[in-house]
Design a protein around this motif. Structure first.
Motif, PDB file in Angstrom:
ATOM      1  N   ALA A   1       0.923  -1.075   0.157  1.00 33.47           N
ATOM      2  CA  ALA A   1       0.246  -0.048   0.248  1.00 33.47           C
ATOM      3  C   ALA A   1       0.641   1.679   0.062  1.00 33.47           C
ATOM      4  O   ALA A   1       1.463   1.487   0.604  1.00 33.47           O
ATOM      5  CB  ALA A   1      -0.652  -0.213   1.204  1.00 33.47           C
ATOM      6  N   LEU A   2       0.266   2.250  -0.516  1.00 33.80           N
ATOM      7  CA  LEU A   2       1.163   4.284  -0.495  1.00 33.80           C
ATOM      8  C   LEU A   2       0.196   4.899  -0.616  1.00 33.80           C
ATOM      9  O   LEU A   2      -0.530   5.172  -1.198  1.00 33.80           O
ATOM     10  CB  LEU A   2       1.882   3.514  -2.353  1.00 33.80           C
ATOM     11  CG  LEU A   2       3.040   2.591  -1.950  1.00 33.80           C
ATOM     12  CD1 LEU A   2       4.078   2.995  -4.144  1.00 33.80           C
ATOM     13  CD2 LEU A   2       4.280   3.850  -1.767  1.00 33.80           C
ATOM     14  N   SER A   3       0.800   5.994  -0.274  1.00 33.00           N
ATOM     15  CA  SER A   3      -0.911   6.823  -0.088  1.00 33.00           C
ATOM     16  C   SER A   3       0.807   8.087  -0.275  1.00 33.00           C
ATOM     17  O   SER A   3       1.507   8.090   1.200  1.00 33.00           O
ATOM     18  CB  SER A   3      -1.110   6.827   1.144  1.00 33.00           C
ATOM     19  OG  SER A   3      -2.579   8.077   0.798  1.00 33.00           O
ATOM     20  N   PHE A   4       0.195   9.212  -0.107  1.00 35.81           N
ATOM     21  CA  PHE A   4       0.761  10.601  -0.091  1.00 35.81           C
ATOM     22  C   PHE A   4      -0.187  11.887   0.405  1.00 35.81           C
ATOM     23  O   PHE A   4      -1.504  11.414   0.386  1.00 35.81           O
ATOM     24  CB  PHE A   4       1.278  11.277  -1.799  1.00 35.81           C
ATOM     25  CG  PHE A   4       2.427  10.980  -2.354  1.00 35.81           C
ATOM     26  CD1 PHE A   4       3.390  11.741  -1.726  1.00 35.81           C
ATOM     27  CD2 PHE A   4       2.354  10.137  -3.701  1.00 35.81           C
ATOM     28  CE1 PHE A   4       4.967  11.361  -2.806  1.00 35.81           C
ATOM     29  CE2 PHE A   4       3.452   9.853  -3.961  1.00 35.81           C
ATOM     30  CZ  PHE A   4       4.421  10.897  -3.571  1.00 35.81           C
ATOM     31  N   ASP A   5       0.102  12.753   0.801  1.00 34.75           N
ATOM     32  CA  ASP A   5      -0.209  14.084   1.648  1.00 34.75           C
ATOM     33  C   ASP A   5      -0.747  14.506   0.517  1.00 34.75           C
ATOM     34  O   ASP A   5      -0.103  14.315  -0.523  1.00 34.75           O
ATOM     35  CB  ASP A   5       0.063  13.878   2.822  1.00 34.75           C
ATOM     36  CG  ASP A   5       1.174  14.770   2.581  1.00 34.75           C
ATOM     37  OD1 ASP A   5       2.200  14.321   2.113  1.00 34.75           O
ATOM     38  OD2 ASP A   5       2.226  15.755   3.055  1.00 34.75           O
TER      39      ASP A   5
ATOM     40  N   PRO B   1      -0.284  -8.300   7.592  1.00 37.13           N
ATOM     41  CA  PRO B   1       0.104  -7.145   5.963  1.00 37.13           C
ATOM     42  C   PRO B   1      -1.357  -5.990   6.179  1.00 37.13           C
ATOM     43  O   PRO B   1      -2.315  -5.922   6.537  1.00 37.13           O
ATOM     44  CB  PRO B   1      -0.582  -8.144   5.307  1.00 37.13           C
ATOM     45  CG  PRO B   1      -0.546  -9.764   5.916  1.00 37.13           C
ATOM     46  CD  PRO B   1      -0.897  -8.973   6.857  1.00 37.13           C
ATOM     47  N   VAL B   2      -0.065  -4.763   6.151  1.00 39.37           N
ATOM     48  CA  VAL B   2      -1.070  -3.527   5.570  1.00 39.37           C
ATOM     49  C   VAL B   2      -1.687  -3.311   4.749  1.00 39.37           C
ATOM     50  O   VAL B   2      -0.511  -3.328   3.596  1.00 39.37           O
ATOM     51  CB  VAL B   2      -0.452  -2.348   6.717  1.00 39.37           C
ATOM     52  CG1 VAL B   2      -0.907  -0.869   5.917  1.00 39.37           C
ATOM     53  CG2 VAL B   2       0.281  -2.681   7.392  1.00 39.37           C
ATOM     54  N   THR B   3      -2.528  -3.524   4.047  1.00 43.47           N
ATOM     55  CA  THR B   3      -3.421  -3.598   2.719  1.00 43.47           C
ATOM     56  C   THR B   3      -4.011  -2.411   2.264  1.00 43.47           C
ATOM     57  O   THR B   3      -4.109  -2.375   0.853  1.00 43.47           O
ATOM     58  CB  THR B   3      -4.323  -4.660   2.800  1.00 43.47           C
ATOM     59  OG1 THR B   3      -5.353  -4.458   3.012  1.00 43.47           O
ATOM     60  CG2 THR B   3      -3.922  -6.138   3.065  1.00 43.47           C
ATOM     61  N   SER B   4      -4.261  -1.390   3.103  1.00 43.45           N
ATOM     62  CA  SER B   4      -4.297  -0.276   2.250  1.00 43.45           C
ATOM     63  C   SER B   4      -4.203   1.068   2.784  1.00 43.45           C
ATOM     64  O   SER B   4      -4.032   1.113   4.837  1.00 43.45           O
ATOM     65  CB  SER B   4      -5.885   0.063   2.327  1.00 43.45           C
ATOM     66  OG  SER B   4      -7.113   1.608   2.143  1.00 43.45           O
ATOM     67  N   ILE B   5      -3.772   2.575   3.101  1.00 42.90           N
ATOM     68  CA  ILE B   5      -3.340   3.357   3.272  1.00 42.90           C
ATOM     69  C   ILE B   5      -4.014   4.334   2.958  1.00 42.90           C
ATOM     70  O   ILE B   5      -4.102   4.341   0.989  1.00 42.90           O
ATOM     71  CB  ILE B   5      -2.172   3.437   3.846  1.00 42.90           C
ATOM     72  CG1 ILE B   5      -1.455   2.322   4.185  1.00 42.90           C
ATOM     73  CG2 ILE B   5      -1.749   5.039   4.132  1.00 42.90           C
ATOM     74  CD1 ILE B   5      -0.394   2.939   4.225  1.00 42.90           C
ATOM     75  N   SER B   6      -5.372   5.652   3.433  1.00 43.93           N
ATOM     76  CA  SER B   6      -5.445   6.745   2.702  1.00 43.93           C
ATOM     77  C   SER B   6      -5.518   7.486   3.593  1.00 43.93           C
ATOM     78  O   SER B   6      -5.020   7.377   5.072  1.00 43.93           O
ATOM     79  CB  SER B   6      -6.923   6.686   2.232  1.00 43.93           C
ATOM     80  OG  SER B   6      -7.370   5.345   1.457  1.00 43.93           O
ATOM     81  N   ALA B   7      -4.709   8.941   3.034  1.00 45.17           N
ATOM     82  CA  ALA B   7      -3.869  10.059   3.934  1.00 45.17           C
ATOM     83  C   ALA B   7      -5.156  11.704   3.552  1.00 45.17           C
ATOM     84  O   ALA B   7      -5.837  10.991   2.464  1.00 45.17           O
ATOM     85  CB  ALA B   7      -2.822  10.355   3.141  1.00 45.17           C
TER      86      ALA B   7
END
Length: 564
Positions: A388-392, A432-438
């Motif tokens: 999982a990847l997420s930008f601010d 497992p970390v499967t999702s990131i939302s910022a």
């Protein structure tokens, strides 16, 4: 597919989640500030021509006309606030047509317009003058860009204004502009010159100082509430049922579904069958416009560019591909630098020439999609497979999650694309970390910069971002079923003008769950049932009138909000 047809059950024993838990014309990278001197001269010239009635064609006045001397005293109240918000809403409706080669400039334009209009509203100009300006502004923009609402539909036009205003205000995370955050020429300073910690403290102070029962901590609260329809959170997320079901990928999981940016009726979904579908919901009946084929193994993730003209996809075949959404053409194929399965991707939000990908060899890479090469200094290693990847929002902080239960924060150098590892948080060892939302802030009631995380813990986790290095502090968790599937979640895209703020998540119980992040107890707002397999991903369109969800059996359901 008929909505009444019996749902197809997933085939037992088939591990379609192995990738997560086991084994042309690209966006210009130049900063928009280079346009400012010329644009400033052009806008001043346009305003003079507009005010003197000598314009050769419809132009865009930058700010509201000044009130004549002796105008009404300051304090026009809710009416004044409502008018300037409506002017901003009209601007927002046409914002997508401005500077098509510099999409990042449009955000700066709307922010500046908001500041000018808000300052004008404080002057207490006569209501008649404000309403006249609103009409003229709408006419000029309509002449220049054409009508955007359905012909002959006053109701559609009114609803569009409300939707666009709410969407635009939501994007302006620092809507109450802090003068200290502005440079000498009015350009917003970078995040590195501010502090997430200070922002969070100020946000919480405003929230905690509110009198009990107040709606939002702003002077325009009543006008905002009226524009939003004054409905409760439960009413706002009530859905009448299924709008459409897409089943072209049945028998293989659909790990990702996404509506296009600022679009109500266009969405895409990727499948482990190796293809990506581009779908159109209007005009009826909804159709699959085209299917993008080229990957030799399952597609694990994809992302829309800011202007929706480009899609980037990652695959288990160890390549990423760049697609033209208009005709489905594959512009470029880029192999992973490590020759490993690619599991996730995201665009850098300001410079869409740069895309970040995560692979099965524990590495994060920043890729230049114009050259097809890895950016120098743009790689870093995690403890596990990057899922999982997420930008601010400003694109200066990147979070990455892996299958060992860790979330890393990186400082992103906007000039070079270099990554600098900052912080590490172990959510839960081995989960497992499967999702990131910022989100910079969730709503006017939830003012903290926040991160929403799915991990295989049977919980959805909400973290507070406490400093400008991406340090996280757990704020709240919500019960869901997730122990082995790559489930994802999202923040609802619109800033709510009423009490409460919602997040939506998939779940292994085959339901879509809505939670109010500001409720200490009984946070569940709604639950949608209709899938026959674990729900892997969810996506709202820009005005939250439609919600798409995908599952492990390949079904994509589009849900329709109940019309009041």
């Amino acid at each position: 597919m008929s909505l009444n047809a019996p749902a197809r059950l997933p085939r037992p024993g088939k591990d379609v989640y192995r990738f997560a838990l086991g084994s042309a014309a690209l966006s210009d990278s130049r900063r928009p500030s280079c346009l400012e001197p010329e644009k400033g001269r052009r806008d001043r010239r346009n305003r003079r021509q507009w005010s003197q009635g000598r314009s050769g064609g419809p132009q865009e006045p930058e700010a509201a006309p000044e009130a004549p001397a002796g105008g009404h005293a300051r304090g026009g109240g809710r009416g004044m606030a409502a008018v300037w918000q409506q002017v901003l809403a009209v601007d927002a409706r046409y914002n997508a047509y401005r500077t098509p080669t510099f999409p990042q400039f449009r955000t700066q334009y709307i922010r500046r317009r908001s500041q000018l209009l808000r300052e004008n509203a404080k002057a207490g100009h006569p209501p008649a003058l404000r309403r006249q300006y609103l009409r003229l502004r709408g006419q000029l923009l309509g002449q220049r860009y054409g009508p955007l609402s359905e012909p002959g539909s006053a109701r559609a036009y009114s609803n569009s204004i409300v939707r666009s205003s709410r969407t635009t205000l939501d994007r302006m995370e620092d809507f109450e502009d802090d003068p200290r955050a502005l440079g000498a020429r009015g350009h917003r300073r970078s995040v590195s010159r501010g502090s997430y910690q200070l922002q969070a403290q100020m946000n919480r102070a405003v929230y905690e100082d509110r009198p009990p029962g107040s709606v939002v901590p702003t002077s325009a609260a009543e006008a905002s509430r009226a524009m939003a329809g004054d409905t409760s959170l439960s009413e706002n997320y009530a859905f009448a049922g299924m709008y459409h079901v897409f089943d072209q990928h049945v028998d293989e999981a659909v790990p990702r579904v996404r509506f296009a940016n600022d679009d109500r009726h266009r969405l895409a979904c990727c499948s482990l069958d190796g293809s990506i579908s581009l779908c159109q919901l209007v005009p009826a009946p909804p159709t699959v416009l085209r299917v993008l084929r080229g990957h030799t193994r399952g597609v694990s993730d994809f992302a829309w560019s800011l202007s929706n003209d480009i899609l980037v996809s990652t695959s288990l075949d160890a390549t990423m591909r760049i697609w033209a959404s208009e005709d489905g053409r594959c512009i470029r194929e880029i192999p992973d630098p490590d020759g490993a399965e690619l599991l996730c991707c995201t665009f850098q939000p300001v410079n869409n020439n740069l895309t970040v990908v995560g692979n099965a060899k524990h590495n994060v890479h920043v890729m230049n999609i114009s050259t097809g090469k890895k950016v120098k200094g743009g790689s870093s290693k995690l403890t596990g497979r990057v899922l999982a990847l997420s930008f601010d929002a400003p694109g200066r902080l990147l979070w990455a999650g892996d299958d060992r239960g860790s979330v890393f924060s990186f400082l992103f150098d906007m000039a070079t694309g270099k990554l600098t590892k900052a912080k590490r948080l172990v959510v839960h060892e081995g989960s497992p970390v499967t999702s990131i939302s910022a989100r910079s802030w969730v709503s006017r009631e939830a003012r903290d910069p926040s991160l929403l995380i799915n991990a295989c813990l049977n919980k959805l986790l909400l973290y507070r971002v406490v400093d400008n290095e991406g340090t996280l502090q757990l704020k709240r968790s919500f019960p869901i079923e997730q122990s082995s599937h790559p489930v994802r979640s999202i923040f609802c895209p619109l800033m709510s003008f009423r009490q409460g703020a919602c997040v939506v998540t998939g779940s292994e119980d085959m339901c879509v769950h809505f939670f109010d992040v500001e409720r200490a107890a009984k946070a569940a707002v709604n639950k949608l049932q209709g899938h026959s397999a674990p729900v892997l991903d969810v996506s709202f369109n820009c005005d939250e009138s439609l919600l798409a969800s995908s599952d492990a059996s390949g079904m994509v359901i589009v849900w329709r909000r109940e019309q009041k």
